[in-house]
Design an enzyme around this catalytic site. Structure first.
Site, short mmCIF file in Angstrom:
data_model
loop_
_atom_site.label_atom_id
_atom_site.label_comp_id
_atom_site.label_asym_id
_atom_site.label_seq_id
_atom_site.Cartn_x
_atom_site.Cartn_y
_atom_site.Cartn_z
N ARG A 128 0.83 -1.20 0.00
CA ARG A 128 0.00 0.00 0.00
C ARG A 128 0.87 1.26 0.00
NH1 ARG A 128 -2.84 -4.06 2.02
NH2 ARG A 128 -5.13 -4.05 1.98
N ASP A 135 -6.12 -14.58 6.38
CA ASP A 135 -4.77 -15.10 6.17
C ASP A 135 -4.26 -15.91 7.36
OD1 ASP A 135 -4.54 -14.15 3.62
OD2 ASP A 135 -3.41 -12.36 4.16
#
Length: 412
Positions: free
Chosen positions: A26, A289
């Site tokens: 990001r 995850d």
């Protein structure tokens, strides 16, 4: 190639965790959109981040190959849509089987010029970057948070900003919040305006320097080792108590499984406790995850579980639900799948293979979630162990540093 693993009788180690892949990727996009010279430090050295760095290196690329990096595919699809030039964005054969239509359709609604170069709805993509004049998108909240983050990050570059409405249940919301927090650090005006709406103003990013936190997802495998070991004292460097990362919630769940977290100026110290539930029921919609880590940990601790919110696991590097069911059966555990979104284990066993070889399916998290099983199963074997380079390149050397014996074997 495969590795045969043997575990030490006790685990005492100080581990320098990799930088957060989620934050690194990001930050790279935001830094590029800011067109500044601020310095990014402690970037992840994993494959996913390295392909992002190469794609954003300022060179005129006509073809950008992001290999198996799903995050890069999604973020770059949006980034290239607002960046002048024509590029072909492609990846591995598996990447070309991962759907991207929802993101492409959303970008087209904003005015993006994107064509499918091969199969409709899938990469490769031919993207002609231009100014986007649209400013309103409605998506199902159940879509991948990476689609949402990709759209949000280009919001300040749109002529009229972006209003994003999310309908229904919103999955992986911590990743959306992570994106918004980082956008704000880079100077954007981006916020939730209601429970299901986000507004991004057409206000440019600013040039800043930024340091990336260590990775809580990577930390989860060391929590797993602490939970499975009979004796463990593990220090993990570079983790923050007040973290942007949603996966930091893994520490709370591991506390239920007997791993205490003590925050220090350097990071965290993990210690064993006597805590142990009769069963574990958790919703992983915000932390998908970590699902593989907790599935493997619970069966090896003989703790029945029911984990919900796993719908995004079907479209990860592999079908992680199917992969977990298949590989745990090799170890003697029979899991149940409900509606491709729930995994459970009620204690059912089956005959285990004498010398199980865990297949990794080109999925880094399969390798890292199963490797700690060597603490319970002698001579565990992990096929294609190099897949860890996607997010944690030093994983095997860190295991060796902690006392695991790792022997390389050729395939039969």
């Amino acid at each position: 190639m495969r590795y045969k693993l043997s575990a030490p009788s006790q685990v005492k180690a100080v581990i320098e965790l990799p930088a957060s892949k989620s934050i690194s990727n990001r930050a790279l996009i935001l830094h590029a959109l800011a067109q500044g010279e601020g310095k990014l430090t402690n970037l992840s050295d994993c494959d996913d981040t390295q392909v992002m760095i190469r794609a954003l290196d300022g060179q005129p690329h006509e073809v950008i190959d992001i290999l198996a990096a799903g995050t890069a595919m999604r973020f770059l699809t949006a980034y290239l849509s607002v960046t002048p030039g024509i590029r072909l964005l492609t990846g591995t054969q598996r990447m070309q089987q991962r759907p991207i239509r929802l993101l492409v359709d959303a970008l087209r609604q904003l005015g993006a010029h994107i064509e499918y170069a091969s199969n409709e709805g899938y990469p490769p993509l031919r993207i002609n970057g231009t100014t986007l004049s649209g400013n309103h998108i409605t998506l199902q909240g159940s879509v991948s948070s990476q689609y949402i983050s990709a759209l949000l990050m280009i919001g300040p570059m749109l002529e009229h900003g972006l209003k994003l409405d999310l309908s229904g249940d919103i999955i992986s919301q911590p990743y959306i919040n992570l994106t918004l927090q980082l956008m704000q650090e880079f100077g954007a005006s981006a916020r939730w305006t209601s429970e299901h709406s986000i507004c991004v103003e057409p206000h440019p990013y600013r040039n800043i320097s930024f340091t990336v936190e260590s990775d809580w997802s990577g930390a989860s495998y060391w929590y797993q080792i602490a939970a499975l070991a009979s004796d463990a004292e593990i220090r993990l460097q570079g983790l923050f108590e007040k973290s942007y990362q949603g996966d930091s919630r893994g520490a709370e769940i591991f506390a239920l499984l007997g791993v205490a977290t003590e925050f220090t100026p350097e990071g965290v110290l993990l210690r064993k406790t006597a805590a142990r539930p009769e069963r574990l029921d958790e919703d992983f919609v915000d932390i998908p995850d970590l699902a593989q880590t907790f599935v493997v940990t619970c069966v090896l601790l003989n703790i029945p579980f029911r984990f919900t919110g796993l719908q995004s696991l079907k479209i990860k590097e592999t079908d992680r639900i199917c992969a977990l069911i298949t590989e745990l059966r090799k170890l003697g555990y029979v899991l149940a799948d409900e509606n491709d979104s729930v995994l459970s284990w009620d204690g059912e066993r089956c005959p285990a293979e004498a010398t199980p070889v865990i297949q990794t399916y080109e999925d880094h998290r399969m390798a890292m979630a199963f490797a700690p099983a060597a603490l319970c199963i002698p001579d565990m074997r992990i096929a294609e162990p190099q897949v860890v380079s996607k997010s944690y390149p030093r994983y095997w050397s860190d295991l060796a540093k902690a006392g695991f014996d790792i022997e390389t074997e050729e395939k039969d």
